[in-house]
Design a protein around this motif. Sequence first.
Motif, PDB file in Angstrom:
ATOM      1  N   ARG A 321       0.822  -1.212   0.000  1.00  0.00           N
ATOM      2  CA  ARG A 321       0.000   0.000   0.000  1.00  0.00           C
ATOM      3  C   ARG A 321       0.854   1.259   0.000  1.00  0.00           C
ATOM      4  N   SER A 322       2.124   1.139   0.370  1.00  0.00           N
ATOM      5  CA  SER A 322       3.022   2.298   0.346  1.00  0.00           C
ATOM      6  C   SER A 322       3.634   2.527  -1.034  1.00  0.00           C
ATOM      7  N   GLY A 323       3.361   1.619  -1.996  1.00  0.00           N
ATOM      8  CA  GLY A 323       3.825   1.823  -3.355  1.00  0.00           C
ATOM      9  C   GLY A 323       5.013   0.987  -3.778  1.00  0.00           C
ATOM     10  N   LEU A 324       5.569   0.165  -2.888  1.00  0.00           N
ATOM     11  CA  LEU A 324       6.660  -0.725  -3.264  1.00  0.00           C
ATOM     12  C   LEU A 324       6.105  -1.806  -4.195  1.00  0.00           C
ATOM     13  N   GLU A 325       6.770  -2.025  -5.328  1.00  0.00           N
ATOM     14  CA  GLU A 325       6.170  -2.904  -6.337  1.00  0.00           C
ATOM     15  C   GLU A 325       7.228  -3.694  -7.085  1.00  0.00           C
ATOM     16  N   VAL A 326       6.868  -4.932  -7.446  1.00  0.00           N
ATOM     17  CA  VAL A 326       7.606  -5.758  -8.392  1.00  0.00           C
ATOM     18  C   VAL A 326       6.579  -6.269  -9.398  1.00  0.00           C
ATOM     19  N   ASP A 327       6.852  -6.077 -10.693  1.00  0.00           N
ATOM     20  CA  ASP A 327       5.855  -6.380 -11.715  1.00  0.00           C
ATOM     21  C   ASP A 327       5.448  -7.848 -11.728  1.00  0.00           C
ATOM     22  N   VAL A 328       6.425  -8.744 -11.613  1.00  0.00           N
ATOM     23  CA  VAL A 328       6.135 -10.180 -11.656  1.00  0.00           C
ATOM     24  C   VAL A 328       7.024 -10.896 -10.648  1.00  0.00           C
ATOM     25  N   LEU A 329       6.423 -11.783  -9.875  1.00  0.00           N
ATOM     26  CA  LEU A 329       7.173 -12.724  -9.039  1.00  0.00           C
ATOM     27  C   LEU A 329       6.829 -14.128  -9.510  1.00  0.00           C
ATOM     28  N   LEU A 330       7.861 -14.891  -9.785  1.00  0.00           N
ATOM     29  CA  LEU A 330       7.694 -16.258 -10.266  1.00  0.00           C
ATOM     30  C   LEU A 330       8.177 -17.213  -9.184  1.00  0.00           C
ATOM     31  N   GLU A 331       7.246 -17.959  -8.609  1.00  0.00           N
ATOM     32  CA  GLU A 331       7.603 -18.890  -7.547  1.00  0.00           C
ATOM     33  C   GLU A 331       7.786 -20.287  -8.129  1.00  0.00           C
ATOM     34  N   THR A 332       8.985 -20.820  -8.000  1.00  0.00           N
ATOM     35  CA  THR A 332       9.317 -22.162  -8.483  1.00  0.00           C
ATOM     36  C   THR A 332       9.627 -23.052  -7.282  1.00  0.00           C
ATOM     37  N   PRO A 333       9.708 -24.368  -7.469  1.00  0.00           N
ATOM     38  CA  PRO A 333      10.088 -25.229  -6.339  1.00  0.00           C
ATOM     39  C   PRO A 333      11.441 -24.877  -5.741  1.00  0.00           C
ATOM     40  N   ALA A 334      12.326 -24.274  -6.550  1.00  0.00           N
ATOM     41  CA  ALA A 334      13.669 -23.940  -6.063  1.00  0.00           C
ATOM     42  C   ALA A 334      13.748 -22.560  -5.438  1.00  0.00           C
ATOM     43  N   GLY A 335      12.699 -21.741  -5.568  1.00  0.00           N
ATOM     44  CA  GLY A 335      12.733 -20.396  -5.013  1.00  0.00           C
ATOM     45  C   GLY A 335      11.999 -19.410  -5.899  1.00  0.00           C
ATOM     46  N   VAL A 336      12.240 -18.126  -5.650  1.00  0.00           N
ATOM     47  CA  VAL A 336      11.468 -17.060  -6.299  1.00  0.00           C
ATOM     48  C   VAL A 336      12.391 -16.205  -7.180  1.00  0.00           C
ATOM     49  N   ILE A 337      11.903 -15.899  -8.384  1.00  0.00           N
ATOM     50  CA  ILE A 337      12.578 -14.981  -9.306  1.00  0.00           C
ATOM     51  C   ILE A 337      11.689 -13.759  -9.479  1.00  0.00           C
ATOM     52  N   GLY A 338      12.257 -12.575  -9.345  1.00  0.00           N
ATOM     53  CA  GLY A 338      11.511 -11.335  -9.526  1.00  0.00           C
ATOM     54  C   GLY A 338      11.796 -10.720 -10.883  1.00  0.00           C
ATOM     55  N   ILE A 339      10.789 -10.064 -11.462  1.00  0.00           N
ATOM     56  CA  ILE A 339      10.934  -9.455 -12.779  1.00  0.00           C
ATOM     57  C   ILE A 339      10.346  -8.048 -12.755  1.00  0.00           C
ATOM     58  N   GLU A 340      11.163  -7.065 -13.114  1.00  0.00           N
ATOM     59  CA  GLU A 340      10.713  -5.699 -13.333  1.00  0.00           C
ATOM     60  C   GLU A 340      10.746  -5.417 -14.832  1.00  0.00           C
ATOM     61  N   ILE A 341       9.778  -4.664 -15.346  1.00  0.00           N
ATOM     62  CA  ILE A 341       9.669  -4.406 -16.774  1.00  0.00           C
ATOM     63  C   ILE A 341       9.806  -2.906 -17.015  1.00  0.00           C
ATOM     64  N   LYS A 342      10.807  -2.515 -17.793  1.00  0.00           N
ATOM     65  CA  LYS A 342      11.086  -1.105 -18.062  1.00  0.00           C
ATOM     66  C   LYS A 342      11.170  -0.874 -19.565  1.00  0.00           C
ATOM     67  N   HIS A 343      10.329   0.014 -20.072  1.00  0.00           N
ATOM     68  CA  HIS A 343      10.318   0.285 -21.505  1.00  0.00           C
ATOM     69  C   HIS A 343      11.344   1.354 -21.844  1.00  0.00           C
ATOM     70  N   ARG A 344      12.596   0.970 -21.742  1.00  0.00           N
ATOM     71  CA  ARG A 344      13.687   1.847 -22.147  1.00  0.00           C
ATOM     72  C   ARG A 344      14.922   0.979 -22.395  1.00  0.00           C
ATOM     73  N   PRO A 345      15.933   1.520 -23.083  1.00  0.00           N
ATOM     74  CA  PRO A 345      17.059   0.680 -23.493  1.00  0.00           C
ATOM     75  C   PRO A 345      17.943   0.188 -22.361  1.00  0.00           C
ATOM     76  N   THR A 346      18.039   0.947 -21.279  1.00  0.00           N
ATOM     77  CA  THR A 346      18.952   0.578 -20.194  1.00  0.00           C
ATOM     78  C   THR A 346      18.228   0.656 -18.851  1.00  0.00           C
ATOM     79  N   ALA A 347      18.841   0.041 -17.863  1.00  0.00           N
ATOM     80  CA  ALA A 347      18.312   0.092 -16.497  1.00  0.00           C
ATOM     81  C   ALA A 347      19.394   0.643 -15.578  1.00  0.00           C
ATOM     82  N   VAL A 348      18.956   1.227 -14.476  1.00  0.00           N
ATOM     83  CA  VAL A 348      19.879   1.742 -13.462  1.00  0.00           C
ATOM     84  C   VAL A 348      19.557   1.074 -12.135  1.00  0.00           C
TER      85      VAL A 348
END
Length: 396
Positions: A321-348
């Motif tokens: 509710r405070s605005g902290l966000e991750v676009d996708v979390l993928l939960e697998t038997p081995a653990g969790v992978i997080g995915i952020e999606i940014k429509h630009r050429p580079t990330a910081v």
Amino acid sequence: MILTGARQTGKTTLARTCYGGLRYLNLDSIEERESVRELRTAAWGRTVGAALLDEAQKEPSVFEKVKWAFDAGEISFTVLLGSSRLALMQRVRETLAGRAFVFELWPLCALELRHSAGEQPPQPLVHDLVTGSGLIDARLREEPPVLFGDEENRRRDSVEHLLAWGGMPALLPLSDTDRRDWLRSYQQTFLERDLADLARIDDLHPFRRLERLCMLRSGGLLSYADLGRDAGISPSTARRYLAYLEASCQVLLLPPYSRNLTSTVVKAPKLYWMDVGLLRQDTHRWGPADGGLFETMVVGELKKWSSAAGVDAEWFFYRTRSGLEVDVLLETPAGVIGIEIKHRPTAVRSDAHGLLAVAAALGSRWRGGLIVTSGGQLESLVPEQSIWTVPVHRLV
């Protein structure tokens, strides 16, 4: 075998290519339906036998007759096809439970677009990351930072086609003008045929308003109250209409992740329209892609891949509710992978803010994070938490 999915995704073509030796019955035809209805159950095995039954949900007696012939040992294989997933699966659960394998066919994905028909493509990078164990670093270090030449061009072209036109197979040989006409007529066909299979709606205008609102809000949090108010219908009717769209493989509802991280997460799902081409046509968004269209395309690609691959994983998003966000979390038997999606050429590094917070909360369950971009460089961004920048055309 049950093969379902949205209309015009190639179910019939795929089934007839794979099982061309089987008898084909299209129950869209009134005459075919009447013939099937009048056929005695005991005669199904020797009269029809193993067959491809298209739009099977339109003749309910088919399911009982197939079940009887299967249980009697008179047939060992039948393919049931249908674009009305809700009606088809209801019949399957009522009659063929425990006797059928179910497969969903979605619009074409990037991997299919960049490989020729009949060619066996390699698994995409996301497959190796999800099905692996431990941190994702080991697999990503095997990848070159950049690609060159034909391989880079083919990958970029496939993603650009999806972002411009979506993945409907029939669009591939058409001109841009004909593609727009096809997408326009697809929407009308859905309203006149698929929706009629699901429900009797006397006035289609509220449904069309809700459909367009779903497209405009793709990638946003779902509120049935807000959706209903803006469409001029009650929240319960909005919920029912949205269920029709989900059952027809038009929308995806991504649930929130709330497993022991914090009590302040939002509870509403995120809504995505599955095909960007249909979204663009109905909302007239024919200009350059924005962040919402890019995120919709990426999430749609992840959904199509996971459905086709049948991986043991669950998809979520994370937002407090405070605005902290991750676009996708993928939960697998081995653990969790997080995915952020940014429509630009580079990330910081600041783009990894949400991923870092989730990584800290998950501890040993964290396998790493991806910041998916429109650029060309694959690189480690936050080594201490296994967070990488990955171009979308390298991931899917």
